[in-house]
Design an enzyme around this catalytic site. Structure first.
Site, PDB file in Angstrom:
ATOM      1  N   CYS A 133      44.696  36.708  39.648  1.00 25.81           N
ATOM      2  CA  CYS A 133      44.224  38.183  40.185  1.00 25.81           C
ATOM      3  C   CYS A 133      43.777  37.997  41.583  1.00 25.81           C
ATOM      4  O   CYS A 133      42.510  37.448  41.722  1.00 25.81           O
ATOM      5  CB  CYS A 133      43.080  38.458  39.129  1.00 25.81           C
ATOM      6  SG  CYS A 133      42.357  40.077  39.694  1.00 25.81           S
ATOM      7  N   CYS A 136      40.585  40.008  42.158  1.00 28.55           N
ATOM      8  CA  CYS A 136      39.023  39.574  41.831  1.00 28.55           C
ATOM      9  C   CYS A 136      38.911  38.389  42.611  1.00 28.55           C
ATOM     10  O   CYS A 136      37.645  38.149  42.635  1.00 28.55           O
ATOM     11  CB  CYS A 136      39.527  39.119  40.198  1.00 28.55           C
ATOM     12  SG  CYS A 136      40.363  40.017  38.993  1.00 28.55           S
ATOM     13  N   ASP A 137      39.679  37.502  43.239  1.00 28.73           N
ATOM     14  CA  ASP A 137      39.255  36.163  43.850  1.00 28.73           C
ATOM     15  C   ASP A 137      39.635  36.111  45.172  1.00 28.73           C
ATOM     16  O   ASP A 137      39.372  35.036  45.662  1.00 28.73           O
ATOM     17  CB  ASP A 137      39.993  34.844  42.600  1.00 28.73           C
ATOM     18  CG  ASP A 137      39.425  35.089  41.356  1.00 28.73           C
ATOM     19  OD1 ASP A 137      38.486  35.418  40.946  1.00 28.73           O
ATOM     20  OD2 ASP A 137      40.474  34.425  40.479  1.00 28.73           O
TER      21      ASP A 137
END
Ligand code: NAP
Length: 317
Positions: A133, A136-137
């Protein structure tokens, strides 16, 4: 135990659209979602191809509005994980970890999840350099080297997104040509922070607590070599976007499937009366938010028609 008109399993775009249509038709409707509403789309940063979304629309922003819309029309929601189903008979039973639910009709919208590379070290280092993701990261890799695995739309789009954070992004693809749409490829080739490692696969990921190196293989020659993190960085990121697998294990043996995807007709009927499937979990040619939402709307109206025939009631869509 209460009998709902419709229970929807899964709270992605297909499930939420089905919830909106069923709720609006005044059917007593429940959505069961195991964790996070939105499914795959919540990890999408840019949503360029959903009709009507022009700029600034992200997966999470669209999903938040879809959830609010389902709520507005009286659709109930519960957070629970389905562990077993009984689809025979007029009353369908859904067993979950927290409770049991029953309904006259069920719409399955459980979607799909990311595929893993399957190499040694991948599982152990997930969340420690290996990610599925970008939204997300990505921020963890500000000014670091990042590798992206895959050659489809997802890999190329997410690689471009990652160039906003990383020092350099290298896309690793097992062939010498991308699968991604031409328009996406053109943008990628013009991006100076993005380069390509063709005909390459990752064979092993290594690191003690964080990714430190990986062994890659040339798919043409079979030769392998180890790529190490820059000494100053100590680590690098590996973002994997190599497709999806259907989340249908719990329906194994209960519904007709092909390679884990549920088979329906064009009105979302499965092989069991009263059970419908919508979105990415279906065997279909185009898995996108727009087709998932459309499937959900069709499934809800067809489920309504099924209940009408069962009971002689009339819903208004
Ligand atoms: P995809 O189109 O199935 O592409 C998967 C990519 O991963 C392919 O390039 C494939 O290589 C590679 N791959 C598969 N298994 C692999 C393995 N074990 N090791 C290394 N590489 C592997 O998947 P996706 O990109 O996730 O897209 C899924 C669907 O969502 C598609 O329909 C796509 O159009 C859609 N999508 C659309 C958008 C958009 O329109 N903006 C954005 C994201 C996703 P090969 O090419 O060699 O098979």
């Amino acid at each position: 135990m209460k009998t709902y008109d419709i229970v929807i399993i899964g709270g992605g775009p297909a499930g939420l659209a089905a919830g909106l249509y069923a709720g609006r038709a005044k059917m007593d409707t429940l959505i069961i979602e195991k964790q996070k509403y939105g499914g795959q789309i919540v990890i999408t940063d840019e949503l360029e191809n959903y009709p009507g979304s022009i700029e600034g629309e992200t997966g999470p922003s669209l999903i938040a509005r879809m959830v609010a819309q389902a709520d507005k029309f009286g659709c109930e929601r519960v957070e629970d994980t389905v562990t077993g189903v009984e689809f025979d008979g007029d009353i369908k039973k859904i067993k979950c970890t927290k409770g049991e639910y029953q309904a006259k009709a069920v719409i399955v919208t459980t979607g799909a999840t990311h595929t893993e590379i399957g190499c040694p070290g991948e599982k152990e280092l997930t969340g420690k350099g290996v990610s599925y993701c970008a939204t997300c990261d990505a921020a963890f890799f500000e000014d670091f080297q990042v590798y992206v695995v895959g050659g489809g739309d997802a890999a190329v789009e997410e690689a471009m997104y990652l160039t906003k954070f990383a020092r350099q992004v290298t896309l690793i693809h097992r062939r010498d040509q991308l699968r991604a749409a031409r328009s996406i490829q053109e943008k990628a080739f013009a991006n100076e922070k993005l380069d390509f490692m063709w005909n390459t696969t990752i064979e092993e990921i290594k690191g003690d607590g964080l990714v430190e190196s990986m062994i890659v293989k040339d798919t043409q020659t079979g030769e392998t070599r180890e790529i190490f993190a820059d000494e100053e960085d100590g680590t690098f990121g590996i973002f994997v976007f190599i497709g999806f697998k259907p989340l249908s294990d719990v329906f194994e043996g209960k519904l007709e499937m092909e390679r884990g995807y549920i088979i329906t007709d064009e009105d979302m009927h499965t092989n069991i009366p009263g059970i419908f499937a919508a979105g990415d979990i279906r065997k279909k040619s185009l898995r996108q938010v727009v087709t998932a939402a459309a499937d959900g709307a069709i499934a809800a109206t067809q489920a309504g028609k099924y209940i009408e025939e069962l009971e002689g009631t009339a819903y208004k869509y």
